[in-house]
Every structure is written in structure tokens, then in C-alpha cells.
Design an enzyme around this catalytic site. Structure first.
Site, PDB file in Angstrom:
ATOM      1  CG  ASP A  12       8.951  -0.989   6.064  1.00  0.00           C
ATOM      2  OD1 ASP A  12       7.939  -0.899   5.375  1.00  0.00           O
ATOM      3  OD2 ASP A  12       9.278  -2.111   6.805  1.00  0.00           O
ATOM      4  CB  VAL A  26      -1.033  -0.190   1.124  1.00  0.00           C
ATOM      5  CG1 VAL A  26      -1.617   1.347   1.350  1.00  0.00           C
ATOM      6  CG2 VAL A  26      -1.743  -1.250   1.117  1.00  0.00           C
ATOM      7  CB  ALA A  80     -13.719   4.955  -5.397  1.00  0.00           C
ATOM      8  NE  ARG A  81     -12.676  -1.945  -4.246  1.00  0.00           N
ATOM      9  CZ  ARG A  81     -11.973  -2.366  -3.257  1.00  0.00           C
ATOM     10  NH1 ARG A  81     -12.621  -2.287  -2.082  1.00  0.00           N
ATOM     11  NH2 ARG A  81     -10.922  -2.734  -3.345  1.00  0.00           N
ATOM     12  CG  HIS A 133     -22.706  13.397  -7.641  1.00  0.00           C
ATOM     13  ND1 HIS A 133     -20.960  13.732  -7.539  1.00  0.00           N
ATOM     14  CD2 HIS A 133     -22.864  13.798  -8.885  1.00  0.00           C
ATOM     15  CE1 HIS A 133     -20.782  14.659  -8.923  1.00  0.00           C
ATOM     16  NE2 HIS A 133     -21.840  14.652  -9.495  1.00  0.00           N
ATOM     17  CG  HIS A 137     -13.234   0.789   4.733  1.00  0.00           C
ATOM     18  ND1 HIS A 137     -11.709   0.801   4.276  1.00  0.00           N
ATOM     19  CD2 HIS A 137     -13.748   0.437   3.432  1.00  0.00           C
ATOM     20  CE1 HIS A 137     -11.607   0.177   3.020  1.00  0.00           C
ATOM     21  NE2 HIS A 137     -12.912   0.052   2.813  1.00  0.00           N
ATOM     22  NE  ARG A 178     -17.916   8.790  -7.946  1.00  0.00           N
ATOM     23  CZ  ARG A 178     -16.860   9.107  -7.389  1.00  0.00           C
ATOM     24  NH1 ARG A 178     -16.803   9.042  -5.856  1.00  0.00           N
ATOM     25  NH2 ARG A 178     -15.818   9.142  -7.794  1.00  0.00           N
ATOM     26  CB  THR A 211      -6.923  -4.241  -2.237  1.00  0.00           C
ATOM     27  OG1 THR A 211      -6.933  -3.533  -0.927  1.00  0.00           O
ATOM     28  CG2 THR A 211      -7.691  -5.471  -2.171  1.00  0.00           C
ATOM     29  CB  ALA A 266      -1.484  -7.037  10.200  1.00  0.00           C
TER      30      ALA A 266
HETATM   31  N1  LIG Z   1      -8.303   1.316   3.797  1.00  0.00           N
HETATM   32  C1  LIG Z   1      -7.967   0.436   2.541  1.00  0.00           C
HETATM   33  O1  LIG Z   1      -8.851   0.608   1.647  1.00  0.00           O
HETATM   34  C2  LIG Z   1      -6.931  -0.590   2.641  1.00  0.00           C
HETATM   35  C3  LIG Z   1      -6.544  -1.225   1.407  1.00  0.00           C
HETATM   36  C4  LIG Z   1      -5.466  -2.245   1.559  1.00  0.00           C
HETATM   37  C5  LIG Z   1      -4.751  -2.266   2.692  1.00  0.00           C
HETATM   38  N2  LIG Z   1      -4.973  -1.650   3.746  1.00  0.00           N
HETATM   39  C6  LIG Z   1      -4.256  -1.622   5.021  1.00  0.00           C
HETATM   40  O2  LIG Z   1      -2.883  -1.063   4.905  1.00  0.00           O
HETATM   41  C7  LIG Z   1      -2.040  -1.667   5.488  1.00  0.00           C
HETATM   42  C8  LIG Z   1      -0.729  -2.165   4.651  1.00  0.00           C
HETATM   43  O3  LIG Z   1      -1.050  -2.920   3.975  1.00  0.00           O
HETATM   44  P1  LIG Z   1       0.121  -3.722   2.839  1.00  0.00           P
HETATM   45  O4  LIG Z   1      -0.797  -4.551   1.834  1.00  0.00           O
HETATM   46  O5  LIG Z   1       0.934  -2.479   2.380  1.00  0.00           O
HETATM   47  O6  LIG Z   1       1.063  -4.639   4.029  1.00  0.00           O
HETATM   48  P2  LIG Z   1       2.584  -4.762   3.734  1.00  0.00           P
HETATM   49  O7  LIG Z   1       2.821  -5.964   4.775  1.00  0.00           O
HETATM   50  O8  LIG Z   1       2.799  -5.045   2.387  1.00  0.00           O
HETATM   51  O9  LIG Z   1       3.281  -3.594   4.208  1.00  0.00           O
HETATM   52  C9  LIG Z   1       3.193  -3.413   5.559  1.00  0.00           C
HETATM   53  C10 LIG Z   1       4.914  -2.624   6.067  1.00  0.00           C
HETATM   54  O10 LIG Z   1       4.596  -1.984   7.136  1.00  0.00           O
HETATM   55  C11 LIG Z   1       6.118  -2.096   7.794  1.00  0.00           C
HETATM   56  N3  LIG Z   1       5.811  -1.911   9.282  1.00  0.00           N
HETATM   57  C12 LIG Z   1       5.231  -2.557  10.048  1.00  0.00           C
HETATM   58  N4  LIG Z   1       5.380  -1.638  11.141  1.00  0.00           N
HETATM   59  C13 LIG Z   1       6.026  -0.893  11.123  1.00  0.00           C
HETATM   60  C14 LIG Z   1       6.424   0.399  11.900  1.00  0.00           C
HETATM   61  N5  LIG Z   1       6.130   0.353  13.149  1.00  0.00           N
HETATM   62  N6  LIG Z   1       7.016   1.059  11.320  1.00  0.00           N
HETATM   63  C15 LIG Z   1       7.419   1.294  10.186  1.00  0.00           C
HETATM   64  N7  LIG Z   1       7.110   0.260   9.059  1.00  0.00           N
HETATM   65  C16 LIG Z   1       6.482  -0.759   9.781  1.00  0.00           C
HETATM   66  C17 LIG Z   1       6.270  -3.496   7.390  1.00  0.00           C
HETATM   67  O11 LIG Z   1       7.774  -3.792   7.583  1.00  0.00           O
HETATM   68  C18 LIG Z   1       5.676  -3.812   5.818  1.00  0.00           C
HETATM   69  O12 LIG Z   1       6.795  -3.507   4.963  1.00  0.00           O
HETATM   70  C19 LIG Z   1      -2.625  -2.712   6.425  1.00  0.00           C
HETATM   71  O13 LIG Z   1      -3.273  -2.554   7.513  1.00  0.00           O
HETATM   72  C20 LIG Z   1      -3.913  -3.152   5.474  1.00  0.00           C
HETATM   73  O14 LIG Z   1      -5.139  -3.599   6.227  1.00  0.00           O
HETATM   74  C21 LIG Z   1      -6.096  -0.572   3.725  1.00  0.00           C
END
Ligand SMILES: NC(=O)c1ccc[n+]([C@@H]2O[C@H](COP(=O)([O-])OP(=O)(O)OC[C@H]3O[C@@H](n4cnc5c(N)ncnc54)[C@H](O)[C@@H]3O)[C@@H](O)[C@H]2O)c1
Length: 259
Positions: free
Chosen positions: A34, A13, A101-102, A119, A126, A104, A176, A79
């Protein structure tokens, strides 16, 4: 003034948000932080090599201290959701731009209309208790409730598809990131360029239809100071009840992790 964004978490992300910002040349500088410094540095190098094709963004790796000189800090280090796991189980109260967004997009595809002319919002948590606001959904200024080509079955199917899209994607590719990357870049642009855009984002609710002291997603005006104005959202009686159910679900989840 230089615009800088620090992204904590350089995983799927975080790096995709950075890439979306780079492609749209939205900010001057991006810093990735990171715990896995090798990952952060590799992402930085890869992103840097995309810059010559599109703009001028400076990208580097850094530390939490970089947040103090950034207009926006994005936290993406939670996580990731596992296949079959509910989003509430993950207790993430993130921007729900993604699902609106999805929604729409699916409505636009069904009606064969540019989704920018539609709209419509999904509000609340979420996650599983989110709900669509059909009463205020429009195409231009035409109410979608009155649209001949949108039956009750279509409405149910389109909402369910929008709500469950994340589960379907995660089953197929474990996570995602493109849509959330584009959504976050859109939000960041509204902040750093003081766009005053109406966006549905999670924020502290302080008394809407009997809901308070809980963070959930409602439309607000977003500018340089973040949420700069809360909108008086018109909801039907049924939608008000769904908002209250969603708020109760989030409060219960928050109470559980405070134990
Ligand atoms: N809102 C949304 O629509 C949406 C969509 C996708 C993912 N997410 C959320 O986004 C988050 C990240 O997902 P991802 O797929 O990128 O996970 P990912 O595991 O690919 O990446 C997470 C990264 O964070 C790092 N990390 C962990 N603790 C840390 C800290 N204290 N300081 C710095 N870095 C740290 C890890 O080393 C890892 O590289 C998750 O919580 C996921 O649920 C939200």
C-alpha cells in the site's frame, strides 16, 4: 511449490481478501502493498495475530516487486464507491462473482434451499446493465423458470435486490468488503489449487453473440493458468440482447476514460 499472493491496496477490500485467505488457509504467503506503508504494516500485524487460531499463512508487507514471485496479484487500490454513485461511474470491471453469489443466496432464501444447490448467474457488466440468466438457472436439474414458487414478480424482486445490494450496503456502512473478500478467496483457491472451477469472471470477450473486444463477466473454467476454457453459454434471444446492451455500455465507458 510455495503459493504466494500479493495484494495491492491494504484497505477494506485488500485486508478482507487477506483475512478470508488466512481463515481458509488457502496460500502459504500473503504480501500486502500500500502507498500508506503504515496502514499495510498495521494490517499485517493484525492479520498475523489471527494466524495461530486457524493455520500457517505467512503475512508480510512489501512492494510491487513481490508480484513477480506471486502466483496471483490482486489489485484493490481503486477509489471506493461513494454513496449514490453508480458502479459504472466508477468504471470498475471487476469479478462479478459477488453479484451472482448474492443472487444465489436470495434465490436459496426464497425457495428455502441450500444456495449451493442453485445454479444461476448474473452476467455482463458488474453494475447497472448486468442481467440474470433465467433461461439457464436451475435447482438440481430443475429449471427455475418452471418453479411454481417463483413468480415473475419474485424473479424481478430477487434480481433487483441482488443488483442493488451494493448500493444499500454502501448507504449503511460506506463500503462493501466481506462478500468480495470471500469471493476473491474462492477465485484464488480455484487458481492456486488448479480447481478448474466454473466461475463467472470478467475477461476479454472475443465473439459471443456478436460481442467482442470488451471485458465483461461470463462463465469460464478457472485453473492455475487463469481462464483455461471459455464456455459456450446458452442464452435466450432476450438475454443475448441484454448482453449486447451491457457490452455497449462498457465500451462507451471505456471510450470515455480513453479521451
Ligand atoms: N468488485 C467488487 O465487488 C468490489 C467490492 C468492493 C470494493 N470494490 C473496489 O475495490 C477497491 C478498493 O476498495 P476499498 O474499500 O478497499 O478502498 P480503500 O480506500 O479502503 O483501500 C484502497 C487502498 O489502496 C491504497 N492505494 C491507492 N493507490 C495505490 C497504489 N497505487 N499502490 C498501492 N496502494 C494504493 C490506498 O492507500 C488505500 O489504502 C475500490 O476500487 C472499490 O470500488 C470492488
Amino acid at each position: 511449490m510455495k503459493t504466494k499472493v500479493t495484494i495491492i491496496g491494504a484497505g477494506m477490500v485488500g485486508s478482507t481478501i487477506a483475512y478470508s485467505l488466512v481463515l481458509q488457509d488457502i496460500v502459504d504467503e500473503i504480501t500486502l502493498v500500500d502507498l500508506n506503508t503504515e496502514l499495510a504494516e498495521s494490517q499485517v500485524m493484525d492479520l498475523q495475530h489471527s494466524v495461530p487460531f486457524v493455520g500457517r499463512t505467512t503475512i508480510n508487507s512489501g512492494s510491487y516487486a513481490d508480484c513477480s514471485e506471486s502466483q496471483v496479484t490482486v489489485i484493490t487500490c481503486g477509489a471506493a464507491q461513494q454513496p449514490g454513485e453508480s458502479r459504472l461511474a466508477l468504471v470498475q470491471r471487476n469479478a462479478a462473482i459477488l453479484d451472482s453469489a448474492r443472487f444465489r443466496h436470495l434465490l436459496g432464501a426464497h425457495l428455502d434451499i441450500d444456495n449451493r444447490s442453485i445454479h444461476a448467474y448474473i452476467l455482463g457488466e458488474h453494475g447497472d446493465s448486468e442481467f440474470p440468466v433465467w433461461s439457464g438457472a436451475t435447482m438440481g436439474n430443475m429449471r427455475l423458470l418452471d418453479h411454481q414458487a417463483l413468480s415473475d414478480t419474485d424473479k424481478e424482486r430477487i434480481f433487483e435486490e441482488a443488483k442493488n445490494a451494493a448500493y444499500t450496503i454502501i448507504e449503511g456502512k460506506q463500503s462493501t468488503y466481506y462478500a468480495i473478500g470471500a469471493g476473491c478467496a474462492h477465485l484464488i483457491r480455484a487458481i492456486v489449487r488448479n480447481r478448474k472451477s466454473v466461475l463467472s469472471v470478467s475477461h476479454l470477450i472475443e465473439g459471443i453473440y456478436g460481442v467482442e473486444n470488451v471485458c465483461l463477466s461470463m462463465p469460464v473454467v478457472v485453473g492455475r493458468q487463469g481462464v483455461v476454457e471459455r464456455l459456450d453459454v446458452d442464452l435466450s434471444k432476450e438475454e443475448q440482447e441484454l448482453l449486447q446492451i451491457s457490452a455497449a455500455a462498457l465500451k462507451a465507458a471505456a471510450a470515455e476514460i480513453m479521451l
